[in-house]
Scaffold this motif. Structure first.
Motif, PDB file in Angstrom:
ATOM      1  N   TYR A 394       0.846  -1.191   0.000  1.00  0.00           N
ATOM      2  CA  TYR A 394       0.000   0.000   0.000  1.00  0.00           C
ATOM      3  C   TYR A 394       0.886   1.247   0.000  1.00  0.00           C
ATOM      4  N   GLY A 395       0.252   2.382  -0.243  1.00  0.00           N
ATOM      5  CA  GLY A 395       0.948   3.672  -0.142  1.00  0.00           C
ATOM      6  C   GLY A 395       1.660   4.025  -1.435  1.00  0.00           C
ATOM      7  N   LYS A 396       2.714   4.846  -1.310  1.00  0.00           N
ATOM      8  CA  LYS A 396       3.433   5.346  -2.471  1.00  0.00           C
ATOM      9  C   LYS A 396       4.348   4.240  -3.020  1.00  0.00           C
ATOM     10  N   LEU A 414      -1.849   1.994   7.830  1.00  0.00           N
ATOM     11  CA  LEU A 414      -2.483   2.604   6.650  1.00  0.00           C
ATOM     12  C   LEU A 414      -2.849   4.052   6.920  1.00  0.00           C
ATOM     13  N   ILE A 417       0.506   6.343   7.236  1.00  0.00           N
ATOM     14  CA  ILE A 417       1.383   6.633   6.090  1.00  0.00           C
ATOM     15  C   ILE A 417       0.699   7.492   5.037  1.00  0.00           C
ATOM     16  N   SER A 418      -0.573   7.723   5.232  1.00  0.00           N
ATOM     17  CA  SER A 418      -1.321   8.527   4.274  1.00  0.00           C
ATOM     18  C   SER A 418      -0.609   9.871   4.039  1.00  0.00           C
ATOM     19  N   LYS A 420       2.492  10.312   3.228  1.00  0.00           N
ATOM     20  CA  LYS A 420       3.941  10.272   3.497  1.00  0.00           C
ATOM     21  C   LYS A 420       4.691   9.621   2.335  1.00  0.00           C
ATOM     22  N   LYS A 423       5.836   3.334   1.723  1.00  0.00           N
ATOM     23  CA  LYS A 423       4.886   2.288   1.341  1.00  0.00           C
ATOM     24  C   LYS A 423       4.840   1.255   2.452  1.00  0.00           C
ATOM     25  N   SER A 488       2.260   7.784  13.444  1.00  0.00           N
ATOM     26  CA  SER A 488       2.605   8.683  12.344  1.00  0.00           C
ATOM     27  C   SER A 488       3.884   9.460  12.679  1.00  0.00           C
TER      28      SER A 488
END
Lengths: 496, 266
Positions: A394-396, A414, A417-418, A420, A423, A488
């Motif tokens: 997930y993520g970048k 999840l 990391i939104s 950021k 991944k 976070s």
């Protein structure tokens, strides 16, 4: 945008019913809702509280700070007021019941009374509840400015335990044996409430040893059988896991963790049982181990456990923990269930090394051949597991910062990391472990392990399987799950 | 005898020459053969054993089943009944299996009352591990692990089973005919049947005149439906020493079985 409500009170005052009611109403309005339970090992009194976070976008965790405190008793204010945000609201009042507070909370959230009335119809004592909640609704004068919901979600509101139970039922489970132990018991509650409509039976036997041995007996004679327990109960089952490994009898075991060692922190959460699951039972045999990170994955992985367990006649362990088992999540999509064939029939089975016809043997050739056959089977399982999602990213996707974890930490990761440069690699199959994970790890410059344990056992697994040593670990071992805001900050610190 | 051959696996037997397990094997096979002759099929039976000398019986009887773990015979039997309620399940245990490692299951299975026939080969010693004392070994017994001799009074399993509300409680000597007869009676009984076989171990725990002390309850006209009488008879032998040892069915009373209560027959 996220908004957090803490609902606290004594056990017996009904903070759970209140939280569930508010949660379902918010889900129905189209919010993403997540709530976790924090309770003590007692039946009446003490201090229990639930933390509910709702949002207009995907949200699977709580924060350490709170917007509204609903205090069913004075203690709830004392214990939690330090977490209240500036301008936050406390809803308190002595001698009132939980439905009175429901009325006040709905008013504060600017929710129409008709929505509350609709929710109350699902409960007993409708007239009394309606009266009390109306008093609360009318007495409350404050209101928060609440953001609008995302009407398109149309989610199911469920916890990990219902995911496990649903997965088992949809896999055609015919019998579930258990001995009560937190936090595995909610699966038993779920199944008990559905047993009369289903084609399965549940039995509570004298201890976990009896539980798993009976399941093995049923399984050998063709029944799809499952057991459920927590760490201490699983300890007792391990001898029979080994028996199932030798006799090649399928068994699906649900293992819901809480902090140990010993009786540990009975009603708290933790991921300290990974190594135990991996190494359970004496001798060399293949144990399948899977762990979902939300109720939908619990459902899917339970069905996959039945599939592999039946097809290859092996023990399979579905892991979870108190946080996942008892927290409620908003799930948008339906689970994809893997269908499984029944493979067992009456025959001759043996816990001794044995001949093809089931008699005990000490023959060196047969012993060697049987080991090789079982090891070959493990290779086949490894190969076939490649068709399933053994891990998720997930993520970048292009980020060089990789967060790695498994199980119930998924939600907080999840949410954290939104936005950021990071991944998240979530491992669903502990065993068999996907070889491709090594390639993913190699691509990263920074690998950070997140685990609800004191030692970070997933790092041991990764070192063993890939040779890669993870030095950066974010660990939490106070018996509570990660908070999104705290995690976070910790992730930011690690990847800056 | 045709049925006899039919139930044999042909596996070489590794019990000591002269072991009383041969008598138990023959008695059990005779009883099953008669059931088959009367219309039952081989597939209607399943056998489950624990671990110890007794467990080798699994290898010598050609029926479906599971050679399970030490002490875990009864929950495995129960699980099989859950899967196939009409299956005729016979469990075999030693005294270590039944009274030490698996004691909790024994008590609860008497309470659950599944239609399982449970045979305990009680030779009052852990024989396959070369002679350590079990919960039913008499005072003073010595072996390499107990050089000062046993100092605790043995357990009385008959009393225990009566107290646990077992519906069929019997004790016989390791004699082919006695075993065949009591097992046939147990097959007729609907529910859990506990059958203890007093079996000398020719290596570690010899007979010492036990057989001569045994007398038949049934020949004496014992009322097997009377629980208090059964308890009195059970007290005649404390597994330490006795003038006389009652043998036969102490108690028998049917009640709803586990299957009646929880499993709808399909």
């Amino acid at each position: 945008m996220r908004f957090s409500i803490l609902i606290g009170g004594k056990a017996g005052q009904g903070p759970n019913i209140l939280t569930q009611l508010v949660g379902e109403a918010l889900v129905n309005k189209g919010y993403f809702v997540f709530y976790s339970r924090d309770y003590e090992s007692l039946i009446r009194g003490g201090h229990n509280f639930n933390t509910l976070t709702f949002s207009d976008s995907e949200s699977y965790s709580n924060d350490s700070v709170i917007d509204i405190i609903v205090a069913l008793d004075e203690n709830s204010v004392k214990k939690h007021k330090d977490k209240l945000k500036k301008g936050g609201i406390i809803i308190e009042g002595s001698g009132k019941d939980n439905m009175y507070f429901a009325g006040r909370l709905f008013k504060v959230l600017c929710m129409d009374f008709s929505i509350l009335e609709k929710e109350l119809k699902k409960l007993r004592n409708f007239d009394e509840n309606l009266k009390n909640s109306r008093i609360g609704y009318e007495e409350e004068t404050r209101a928060c400015i609440v953001f609008k919901a995302n009407k398109g979600i149309n989610g199911r509101f469920m916890n990990g335990s219902s995911g496990i139970a649903e997965g088992a039922i949809k896999s055609g489970m015919e019998v579930y044996y258990a001995y009560p132990m937190t936090p595995a018991t909610p699966v038993l509650f779920e199944l008990a409430s559905k047993k009369d409509k289903g084609s399965f039976k549940i039995f509570e036997l004298e201890n976990e040893i009896s539980v798993i041995c009976a399941a093995i007996g049923s399984s050998a004679w063709g029944m799809k059988s499952m057991v459920g327990t927590s760490g201490g109960g699983f300890d007792l089952m391990t001898e029979a896991m080994s028996f199932a490994g030798q006799a090649e009898i399928p068994i699906v075991c649900y293992l819901a963790s809480r902090p140990g060692p010993g009786t540990g922190v009975a009603t708290s959460t933790g991921q300290g049982d990974l190594n135990m699951a991996r190494h359970c039972g004496h001798g060399e045999f293949f144990r399948m181990i899977v762990a979902g990170g939300d109720p939908k994955e619990c459902e899917e992985l339970t069905s996959q456990s039945f599939y592999f367990s039946q097809k290859y006649k092996i023990p399979a362990i579905v892991m979870s923990d108190k946080h996942l088992a008892e927290s409620f999540y908003t799930i948008g999509e339906e689970a994809k269930i893997t269908k499984s064939e029944k493979t067992m029939k009456a025959g001759r089975y043996n816990s001794y090394e044995h001949t093809e016809t089931g008699e005990a043997t000490e023959d060196t050739e047969i012993t060697k051949k049987n080991f090789e056959r079982r090891m070959k089977k493990a290779k086949e399982i490894e190969k076939e597991a490649g068709k399933f999602e053994q891990y998720k990213i997930y993520g970048k996707k292009t980020s060089k910062n990789l967060i790695i974890s498994y199980g119930s930490t998924k939600g907080a990761i999840l949410d954290s990391i939104s936005g950021k440069d990071a991944k998240f690699l979530q491992i669903l199959y502990i065993e068999p472990f996907s070889e491709k994970i090594k390639d993913e790890l190699k691509k990263a410059e920074k690998i950070v392990l997140v685990e609800n344990s004191a030692t970070g056992m997933l790092a041991d697994l990764i070192a063993e399987k890939t040779g890669i040593i993870i030095k950066d670990k974010i660990l939490k071992y106070d018996g509570r799950a990660f908070f999104c805001d705290e995690l976070s900050r910790e992730i930011e610190e690690k990847i800056k | 005898m045709k049925a006899e051959t039919n139930l044999s696996t042909g596996i070489p037997n590794t019990w000591c020459p002269g072991c009383f397990n041969f008598s138990i094997l023959a008695g059990v096979k005779n009883a099953i053969a008669k059931e088959i002759a009367e219309g039952k099929k081989k597939e209607d039976f399943a056998i489950v054993s624990g671990i110890g000398c007794h467990a080798k019986i699994f290898d010598y009887i050609h029926l479906n089943g599971i050679n399970s773990l030490h002490g875990r015979v009864l929950p495995v039997c129960l699980g099989m009944k859950v899967a196939k309620p009409n299956l005729s399940v016979i469990g075999f245990s030693g005294d270590g299996d039944a009274y030490a490692e698996g004691m909790e299951h024994l008590i609860h299975m008497a309470r659950f009352n599944p239609d399982v026939k449970y045979i305990v080969h009680n030779n009052q010693v852990f024989a396959l591990t070369v002679g350590q004392p079990t919960p039913t070994t008499e005072l003073g017994y010595k072996d390499k692990t107990t050089p000062d001799g046993v100092k605790l009074m043995p357990l009385n399993p008959i009393k225990l089973m009566l107290a646990a509300n077992a519906g069929f409680v019997a004790r016989v000597y390791a004699d082919v005919k006695q075993i065949e007869e009591v097992l046939r009676e147990a097959f007729k009984h609907k529910g859990f049947a506990f059958i203890e076989i007093i079996q000398p171990c020719i290596i570690f725990h010899k007979d010492e005149g036990v057989k001569e002390k045994m007398y038949s309850l049934q020949e004496q006209g014992h009322d097997r439906s009377n629980w208090q009488e059964a308890m009195k008879k059970a007290e005649e032998f404390d597994y330490n020493n006795a003038e006389k040892i009652p043998s036969g069915i102490f108690y028998q009373k049917e009640r709803a079985t586990f299957e009646d209560i929880f499993l709808r027959y399909r």
